[in-house]
Design a protein around this motif. Structure first.
Motif, PDB file in Angstrom:
ATOM      1  N   GLU A 153       1.039  -1.298  -0.242  1.00  0.00           N
ATOM      2  CA  GLU A 153       0.027   0.044  -0.045  1.00  0.00           C
ATOM      3  C   GLU A 153       0.989   1.216  -0.245  1.00  0.00           C
ATOM      4  O   GLU A 153       2.085   1.316   0.617  1.00  0.00           O
ATOM      5  CB  GLU A 153      -0.870   0.060   1.448  1.00  0.00           C
ATOM      6  CG  GLU A 153      -1.878  -1.196   1.520  1.00  0.00           C
ATOM      7  CD  GLU A 153      -3.069  -0.614   0.805  1.00  0.00           C
ATOM      8  OE1 GLU A 153      -3.246   0.127  -0.077  1.00  0.00           O
ATOM      9  OE2 GLU A 153      -4.139  -1.244   0.766  1.00  0.00           O
TER      10      GLU A 153
ATOM     11  N   ASN B 206      -9.462   1.859   1.752  1.00  0.00           N
ATOM     12  CA  ASN B 206      -9.685   0.933   2.980  1.00  0.00           C
ATOM     13  C   ASN B 206     -10.297   1.204   4.334  1.00  0.00           C
ATOM     14  O   ASN B 206     -10.916   0.687   4.933  1.00  0.00           O
ATOM     15  CB  ASN B 206      -7.832   0.938   3.427  1.00  0.00           C
ATOM     16  CG  ASN B 206      -6.948   0.084   2.329  1.00  0.00           C
ATOM     17  OD1 ASN B 206      -7.339  -0.817   2.113  1.00  0.00           O
ATOM     18  ND2 ASN B 206      -6.011   0.776   2.142  1.00  0.00           N
TER      19      ASN B 206
ATOM     20  N   SER C 172     -13.630   0.011   3.574  1.00  0.00           N
ATOM     21  CA  SER C 172     -13.511  -1.234   3.568  1.00  0.00           C
ATOM     22  C   SER C 172     -13.781  -1.623   5.019  1.00  0.00           C
ATOM     23  O   SER C 172     -14.540  -2.780   5.283  1.00  0.00           O
ATOM     24  CB  SER C 172     -12.522  -1.839   3.119  1.00  0.00           C
ATOM     25  OG  SER C 172     -12.701  -3.245   3.175  1.00  0.00           O
TER      26      SER C 172
ATOM     27  N   THR D 236      -8.220   0.585  10.430  1.00  0.00           N
ATOM     28  CA  THR D 236      -7.571   0.924   9.307  1.00  0.00           C
ATOM     29  C   THR D 236      -6.133   1.147   9.510  1.00  0.00           C
ATOM     30  O   THR D 236      -5.221   0.426   8.679  1.00  0.00           O
ATOM     31  CB  THR D 236      -8.234   2.044   8.478  1.00  0.00           C
ATOM     32  OG1 THR D 236      -9.623   1.819   8.348  1.00  0.00           O
ATOM     33  CG2 THR D 236      -7.589   2.539   7.400  1.00  0.00           C
TER      34      THR D 236
ATOM     35  N   TYR E  77      -4.161  -1.964  10.193  1.00  0.00           N
ATOM     36  CA  TYR E  77      -4.073  -2.760   9.002  1.00  0.00           C
ATOM     37  C   TYR E  77      -2.748  -2.245   8.329  1.00  0.00           C
ATOM     38  O   TYR E  77      -1.739  -3.133   7.929  1.00  0.00           O
ATOM     39  CB  TYR E  77      -5.173  -2.725   8.199  1.00  0.00           C
ATOM     40  CG  TYR E  77      -4.846  -2.991   6.704  1.00  0.00           C
ATOM     41  CD1 TYR E  77      -4.916  -4.131   6.275  1.00  0.00           C
ATOM     42  CD2 TYR E  77      -5.050  -1.881   5.756  1.00  0.00           C
ATOM     43  CE1 TYR E  77      -4.690  -4.453   4.864  1.00  0.00           C
ATOM     44  CE2 TYR E  77      -4.569  -2.025   4.503  1.00  0.00           C
ATOM     45  CZ  TYR E  77      -4.625  -3.545   3.778  1.00  0.00           C
ATOM     46  OH  TYR E  77      -4.518  -3.662   2.615  1.00  0.00           O
TER      47      TYR E  77
END
Length: 439
Positions: free
Chosen positions: A211, A226, A229, A251, A254
């Motif tokens: 990313e 994201n 998501s 997020t 992640y």
């Protein structure tokens, strides 16, 4: 807010002089009649439209744009399109400089990450009436919202693309994975973990999934995918900033986990991920439709490299659905233009069937117009793009501080991926910054 006469006039005389020389056509003193303002009126007074674009300066897109303009001028013999080539990194600054003295190009190419600066300024003009209700209603809602401000259409989405997943089939095979894209985030991370234990034949690390986390506005914009998501947003239901949420922490966690677990590189730019993918050092990453042309170029293998990669919709997140954002180059008409209707008519052509067909053939560009969506079903790649187009969420509403807000988000990503802040601390700091940027 009057952004036209303020900070940009203080930029260097060299930059201003060059900009004005490139765009002298906008200083025409004539006020066109109703007939001459319509570009399709053959035999009426000559019209010259200046078009500021970074795409005309890039080898990958220059040919398509020149072909579109050649076809348009052949059908509209009283219209001459004059390109003003400005690099992507400079176009916002330079066009604001031009506008500060009343010399903005008639048409300007722009980008979502900093479109809010244009939308909230007085240098561009609303397009609802110029484009017409039928045209405006034909735009896909997500992209129309991305180029609207205070209920008005301020830009037209051009060359739209959803963000989709790219995966390297050869790397998947080397990792013992099936030739199939992951369907969920959990499957993606599992596959990425397996890939990240691999090395190239020369001993270099292969990352599983990357990313972009460098402190750039575009990376903050991409991060919205994201956040969506994970079920989050930077705004609450009343439209007020609320970024210090469990969804934001998840997020950021992640992003932190990708680097901590050795799955992805730290502080990468999007161009870094494209290069790593093209040379076989990255198993998966997310990008727009332009990935295809980039891979062919960077790999050195041309169309042969198409056999190496596959494309798929974004893996489903906590909602169980594939969620992505769309990104489109925008086209705006300057408030300085003496030929606003002619400029709008040319924009209509650039986004109509003939021009988009040319652009699609050369650069895999698709359309943000609902009536043209059935055009893009020829290849498996087209089908993936159109499937994702039906599963995108609009970016946050345009605001004068939106570009800075995206930079603030990217800064939070960089902090957690370099372990200089915890996800909880980064979310707290981001919330405070966004309340300033988006006040």
């Amino acid at each position: 807010m009057n952004m036209k006469k303020t900070v940009y006039v203080t930029l260097s005389a060299v930059l201003l002089t060059g900009a004005l020389t490139a765009c002298g056509a906008s200083t025409e003193n004539d006020t066109p009649s109703k007939a001459s303002a319509t570009s399709g009126a053959k035999g009426s007074e000559p019209i010259k439209l200046t078009f500021a674009s970074w795409s005309i300066s890039e080898a990958a897109t220059k040919g398509a744009l020149e072909e579109m303009v050649k076809n348009y001028e052949a059908k509209n013999t009283n219209v001459k399109i004059e390109f003003v080539g400005i690099p992507f990194a400079d176009i916002k600054q330079q066009t604001f400089v031009m506008a500060s003295t009343g010399n903005a190009p008639d048409i300007i190419q722009t980008f979502p990450a900093w479109f809010g600066s244009y939308a909230a300024s007085d240098i561009i003009t609303p397009l609802d009436d110029l484009m017409g209700k039928a045209y405006v209603d034909d735009l896909m809602p997500s992209f129309k919202e991305d180029f609207s401000y205070n209920g008005k259409l301020m830009g037209v989405p051009w060359a739209p693309t959803p963000y989709i997943l790219y995966y390297n089939k050869e790397i998947f095979k080397k990792a013992g994975l099936p030739d199939k894209a992951p369907a969920t985030v959990e499957e993606l991370l599992k596959a990425a973990k397996a890939i990240s234990s691999l090395k190239t034949d020369s001993g270099q690390k292969i990352y599983g999934f990357g990313e972009p986390t460098d402190k750039l506005a575009i990376n903050g914009e991409i991060a919205m995918r994201n956040l969506y998501s994970f079920g989050g947003s930077i705004l609450d239901k009343e439209g007020k900033v609320n970024a210090n949420t469990p969804e934001m922490v998840n997020t950021l966690s992640y992003y932190k986990g990708l680097v901590k677990d050795g799955i992805g590189p730290s502080g990468a730019k999007l161009k870094d991920l494209r290069n790593l993918f093209s040379i076989g050092q990255l198993g998966m990453y997310v990008d727009g439709n332009y990935g295809k042309a980039v891979f062919r170029n960077l790999s050195g293998k041309g169309a042969e490299f198409d056999k190496v990669w596959g494309a798929a919709p974004i893996p489903a997140g906590v909602s169980g659905k594939s969620v992505s954002i769309g990104e489109a180059h925008g086209l705006v008409v300057s408030a300085d233009s003496k030929h606003k209707q002619a400029a709008a008519d040319f924009i209509k052509y650039l986004t109509d069937k003939e021009a988009i067909s040319i652009y699609h053939q050369k650069n895999d560009v698709i359309s943000a117009r609902k009536s043209l969506s059935s055009m893009f079903t020829e290849s498996d790649f087209d089908k993936v793009l159109m499937q994702q187009m039906n599963n995108i969420q609009p970016l946050p509403k345009n605001h004068p501080g939106m570009e800075q807000a995206y930079i603030d988000i990217a800064d939070a990503l960089l902090k957690v991926s370099t372990d200089t802040a915890t996800p909880e601390k980064a979310a707290q700091e981001l919330d405070a910054k966004l309340k300033t940027s988006l006040k």
